[in-house]
Design an enzyme around this catalytic site. Structure first.
Site, mmCIF file in Angstrom:
data_model
loop_
_atom_site.group_PDB
_atom_site.id
_atom_site.type_symbol
_atom_site.label_atom_id
_atom_site.label_comp_id
_atom_site.label_asym_id
_atom_site.label_seq_id
_atom_site.Cartn_x
_atom_site.Cartn_y
_atom_site.Cartn_z
ATOM 1 N N HIS A 128 5.398 63.462 38.742
ATOM 2 C CA HIS A 128 5.062 62.311 37.675
ATOM 3 C C HIS A 128 5.715 62.517 36.305
ATOM 4 C CE1 HIS A 128 2.617 59.425 35.484
ATOM 5 N NE2 HIS A 128 2.266 58.893 36.376
ATOM 6 N N TYR A 129 6.189 61.336 35.677
ATOM 7 C CA TYR A 129 6.798 61.298 34.586
ATOM 8 C C TYR A 129 6.136 62.147 33.354
ATOM 9 C CZ TYR A 129 4.509 57.240 32.979
ATOM 10 O OH TYR A 129 3.471 56.238 32.605
#
Length: 193
Positions: A128-129
């Site tokens: 995930h970012y």
């Protein structure tokens, strides 16, 4: 518990230095916890083969630290380049967490992410970012409640898997002594995005 979008992936790298433009990854380790920080699995601990030129360019601190831990010799003996270490790590993680579900978890994890972006881009993109960076809580505790830091000490071995285990333990410590969460099911205890 097995595969879940709620599992957290913890990562640590050892590098020849701090600059991804000139330094290289020499060790990678991962582990997976559930959302309550219980360790579910430890991934492979991989020494990454680098050139003698890359090893010779290390500063005194890195040469001493990675020499004393045995990592330099493991790097020289390794048959894995960055692409192979990336593939082996991804194969492990895919058994535990769907792609882009887990934030990248660890201590000063942005630094690791910079190196992944440069040398293991498929692994960096798999996360995930967002980041779950334990060092943020350490900095806040130091400023707001320094006594919280007295209750936890790290060995700081600079061996990737041991460093990750300590990061998980450190976050457990902050959860118990700094965050002071309400009991499960209490009013306002829901998850926020």
């Amino acid at each position: 518990m097995g595969f879940s979008e709620h599992n957290l992936v913890w990562l640590d790298l050892e590098m020849t230095g701090l600059d991804p433009d000139t330094d290289r990854i020499i060790e990678i380790a991962t582990l997976v916890t559930d959302s309550q920080l219980n360790i579910l699995a430890e991934g492979p601990v991989l020494a990454v083969r680098q050139s003698e030129q890359a090893l010779a360019a290390m500063d005194e601190w890195n040469t001493r630290t990675h020499g004393e831990s045995g990592l330099i010799e493991r790097v020289r003996a390794s048959h894995l380049d960055e692409a192979a270490a990336e593939a082996e790590t991804l194969a492990f993680l895919r058994r535990w967490v769907p792609e882009r579900a887990s934030p990248m978890c660890g201590n000063s994890i942005c630094q690791d992410r910079r190196f992944l972006y440069r040398y293991m881009p498929r692994l960096e993109a798999w996360f995930h970012y967002r980041n779950l960076d334990v060092s943020t809580l350490k900095l806040l505790a130091n400023r707001w409640h320094p006594e919280v830091l007295q209750g936890f000490s790290k060995k700081a071995t600079h061996q990737a898997l041991e460093d990750i285990r300590e990061s998980v333990a450190e976050l457990r410590h902050y959860r118990a002594h700094f965050l002071r969460l309400p009991a499960a099911g209490a009013e306002g205890g829901g998850a926020a995005d």
